[in-house]
Motif scaffolding. Structure first.
Motif, mmCIF file in Angstrom:
data_model
loop_
_atom_site.group_PDB
_atom_site.id
_atom_site.type_symbol
_atom_site.label_atom_id
_atom_site.label_comp_id
_atom_site.label_asym_id
_atom_site.label_seq_id
_atom_site.Cartn_x
_atom_site.Cartn_y
_atom_site.Cartn_z
ATOM 1 N N ARG A 215 1.222 -1.403 -0.018
ATOM 2 C CA ARG A 215 -0.304 -0.323 -0.037
ATOM 3 C C ARG A 215 1.092 1.365 0.311
ATOM 4 O O ARG A 215 0.992 2.602 -0.653
ATOM 5 C CB ARG A 215 -1.025 -0.690 1.195
ATOM 6 N N GLU A 216 1.791 1.587 0.846
ATOM 7 C CA GLU A 216 2.479 2.406 0.973
ATOM 8 C C GLU A 216 3.987 2.198 -0.614
ATOM 9 O O GLU A 216 3.500 3.926 -1.311
ATOM 10 C CB GLU A 216 3.556 2.074 2.076
ATOM 11 N N THR A 217 3.846 1.740 -1.343
ATOM 12 C CA THR A 217 4.237 1.769 -2.073
ATOM 13 C C THR A 217 3.246 2.161 -3.187
ATOM 14 O O THR A 217 4.516 3.313 -3.728
ATOM 15 C CB THR A 217 5.041 0.445 -2.791
ATOM 16 N N LEU A 218 2.566 1.907 -3.438
ATOM 17 C CA LEU A 218 1.457 2.208 -4.092
ATOM 18 C C LEU A 218 1.251 3.462 -4.283
ATOM 19 O O LEU A 218 1.046 4.927 -5.440
ATOM 20 C CB LEU A 218 0.093 1.658 -4.527
ATOM 21 N N GLU A 219 1.095 4.390 -2.760
ATOM 22 C CA GLU A 219 1.084 5.992 -2.229
ATOM 23 C C GLU A 219 1.800 6.614 -3.284
ATOM 24 O O GLU A 219 2.514 7.081 -3.642
ATOM 25 C CB GLU A 219 1.131 5.857 -0.890
ATOM 26 N N ILE A 220 3.463 6.162 -2.808
ATOM 27 C CA ILE A 220 4.698 6.621 -2.985
ATOM 28 C C ILE A 220 4.569 6.793 -4.877
ATOM 29 O O ILE A 220 5.222 7.772 -4.929
ATOM 30 C CB ILE A 220 5.886 6.162 -2.657
ATOM 31 N N LEU A 221 4.394 5.841 -5.008
ATOM 32 C CA LEU A 221 4.428 5.824 -6.957
ATOM 33 C C LEU A 221 2.499 7.051 -7.908
ATOM 34 O O LEU A 221 3.433 7.498 -8.449
ATOM 35 C CB LEU A 221 3.744 4.398 -7.388
ATOM 36 N N LYS A 222 2.181 7.279 -6.542
ATOM 37 C CA LYS A 222 1.112 7.863 -7.046
ATOM 38 C C LYS A 222 0.839 8.963 -7.003
ATOM 39 O O LYS A 222 1.278 10.162 -7.888
ATOM 40 C CB LYS A 222 -0.157 7.898 -5.980
ATOM 41 N N GLU A 223 2.032 9.859 -5.760
ATOM 42 C CA GLU A 223 3.178 10.853 -5.386
ATOM 43 C C GLU A 223 3.478 11.034 -7.130
ATOM 44 O O GLU A 223 3.829 13.160 -6.630
ATOM 45 C CB GLU A 223 3.594 11.116 -3.794
ATOM 46 N N LYS A 224 4.749 10.205 -6.933
ATOM 47 C CA LYS A 224 5.689 10.784 -8.035
ATOM 48 C C LYS A 224 5.184 11.233 -9.431
ATOM 49 O O LYS A 224 5.233 10.831 -9.930
ATOM 50 C CB LYS A 224 6.723 9.543 -7.873
ATOM 51 N N GLY A 225 3.146 10.146 -9.558
ATOM 52 C CA GLY A 225 2.783 10.753 -11.033
ATOM 53 C C GLY A 225 3.482 9.255 -11.705
ATOM 54 O O GLY A 225 2.997 9.760 -13.331
#
Length: 274
Positions: A215-225
């Motif tokens: 879940r955290e990795t998905l959020e980081i990928l989202k934050e970085k576009g």
């Protein structure tokens, strides 16, 4: 099923001198194959190919993926008694094994669908040598995704590739294999997931990550576009017991070797009726 495959399977089972089936009179006979427990059926085409090769008339209204109850008839057979007996164990092995895979896959899909409308369940290359394609088709019958059938389908850059040449060099080499093949990269951290996405990977496999880390990795990928640029797959140590936690993460694919190597054979039987 190819003729050479059928003949190989029959040769393995009959041996050089079939002393078991040939002791009975080879008279016209009838039989039924039926499920002895609830299941998702798979292996219909494989069994049908064997029956056809042995000259047995096999009737069924079922297709792979159908849900059966205990006692449901799968095939009604007509043919020589010896041929029916010769087909018995081989067809029951395929039906029992493949239906077990399909049944487990459907159970896992049911868990995922209770928590996500889009996440897909896939198998891996942890298959039985010689019958991989049949096992993967059984996963598909259960509603899952077969993933790669072999090493030629797509490029998967795993941990040992990365140890040998690094992520960047591996992805660059993968791009040269052809424009039609997708590139999947196995990573063990959010930082490596971001790097792989930036370098042009099509699929990122999060290997042996717990649901919170996924879940955290998905959020980081989202934050970085980067989230919408890649398919994200979770894999490693996932079973029916902990599947719900992964389904709730929002990951695109959950791959499970256990769909095949931990499936339980379904009890299916053949009975001579005339």
């Amino acid at each position: 099923m190819l003729i050479k495959e059928i003949e190989s399977f029959i040769e393995e089972d009959l041996g050089y001198d079939d002393v078991s089936c040939t002791i009975v009179p080879d008279k016209p006979s009838e039989a039924v194959i039926f499920a002895k427990e609830n299941c998702i059926i798979a292996g219909i085409k494989e069994a049908g190919s064997i029956f056809c090769y042995l000259g047995i008339q096999a009737e069924t209204n079922l297709k792979d993926g159908d849900r059966l109850k205990e006692g449901d008839v799968i095939f009604r057979l007509k043919g020589g008694a010896v041929s029916i007996l010769r087909a018995e164990r081989l067809t029951l092995n395929f039906l029992g094994h493949l239906s077990g895979i399909a049944t487990l896959t459907r159970a896992c899909m049911d868990i995922v669908r209770q928590n996500s409308e889009t996440t897909r369940v896939a198998c891996t290359r942890k298959t039985t040598p010689g019958i991989r394609k049949f096992e993967k088709l059984a996963v598909a019958a259960g509603g899952g995704d077969p993933h790669r059938f072999n090493l030629s389908d797509s490029v998967m850059i795993k941990d040992n590739h990365i140890k040998l040449m690094g992520i960047e060099a591996a992805i660059e080499a993968a791009k040269k294999t052809g424009f039609t093949r997708k590139i999947e990269v196995e990573v063990e951290s959010a930082d490596d997931a971001v790097m792989a996405a930036k370098l042009g990977a099509d699929i990122i496999m999060l290997d042996n990550m717990k649901p919170d880390a996924v879940r955290e990795t998905l959020e980081i990928l989202k934050e970085k576009g980067l989230r919408d640029l890649v398919i994200v797959e979770a894999s490693g140590g996932i079973s029916q017991a902990n599947l719900e936690g992964y389904a709730k993460t929002g990951v695109d694919i959950i791959s499970m070797g256990s769909l095949i190597h931990k499936s339980r054979w379904i009890d299916i039987s053949l009975e001579i009726t005339n």
